[in-house]
Design an enzyme around this catalytic site. Structure first.
Site, PDB file in Angstrom:
ATOM      1  N   ARG A  23      18.661  34.257   5.424  1.00  0.00           N
ATOM      2  CA  ARG A  23      19.112  33.268   6.414  1.00  0.00           C
ATOM      3  C   ARG A  23      20.619  33.015   6.322  1.00  0.00           C
ATOM      4  O   ARG A  23      21.315  33.055   7.342  1.00  0.00           O
ATOM      5  CB  ARG A  23      18.364  31.936   6.252  1.00  0.00           C
ATOM      6  CG  ARG A  23      16.906  32.016   6.656  1.00  0.00           C
ATOM      7  CD  ARG A  23      16.206  30.699   6.445  1.00  0.00           C
ATOM      8  NE  ARG A  23      16.303  30.326   5.031  1.00  0.00           N
ATOM      9  CZ  ARG A  23      16.098  29.112   4.561  1.00  0.00           C
ATOM     10  NH1 ARG A  23      15.800  28.121   5.364  1.00  0.00           N
ATOM     11  NH2 ARG A  23      16.198  28.863   3.268  1.00  0.00           N
ATOM     12  N   ASN A  41      13.127  30.414   8.237  1.00  0.00           N
ATOM     13  CA  ASN A  41      11.972  31.053   7.617  1.00  0.00           C
ATOM     14  C   ASN A  41      10.711  30.593   8.335  1.00  0.00           C
ATOM     15  O   ASN A  41      10.621  29.452   8.790  1.00  0.00           O
ATOM     16  CB  ASN A  41      11.850  30.649   6.142  1.00  0.00           C
ATOM     17  CG  ASN A  41      12.854  31.354   5.264  1.00  0.00           C
ATOM     18  OD1 ASN A  41      13.434  32.361   5.630  1.00  0.00           O
ATOM     19  ND2 ASN A  41      13.071  30.811   4.078  1.00  0.00           N
TER      20      ASN A  41
END
Length: 95
Positions: A23, A41
């Site tokens: 990320r 996520n």
């Protein structure tokens, strides 16, 4: 830049993509490319990205997402068009 000249994509990245800084690395890459959107996520272990920007920048991020950061193992990416949205930057969405 006109909304007509921007691409709007939602990506689902599958593989070993959680716990490997995917990320944050995606955010850094997107910011370098001047893209807007977010990354998060998902409970199933994949990562979702919504990205808005020029066609060339979106293509460059998609190419980067194919391998991701060191430690990631990308198995496949699902890419779909999504509706335009207004974002001021590129955010990591945390649970």
């Amino acid at each position: 830049m006109s909304q007509d000249l921007l691409l709007h994509k939602r990506l689902l990245i599958h593989g070993r993509v959680q716990g490997v800084f995917y990320r944050v690395s995606t955010q850094q890459e997107a910011e370098k490319l001047g893209l807007r959107g977010w990354v998060k996520n998902l409970p199933n272990g994949s990562v979702e990205v919504e990205v808005h920007g020029s066609p060339s920048a979106v293509a460059a991020l998609l190419a980067w997402c194919q391998h991701g950061p060191p430690g990631a193992r990308v198995e496949k990416i699902d890419s779909n068009d999504c509706p335009p949205a207004e974002y001021t930057g590129f955010q990591v969405i945390r649970p």
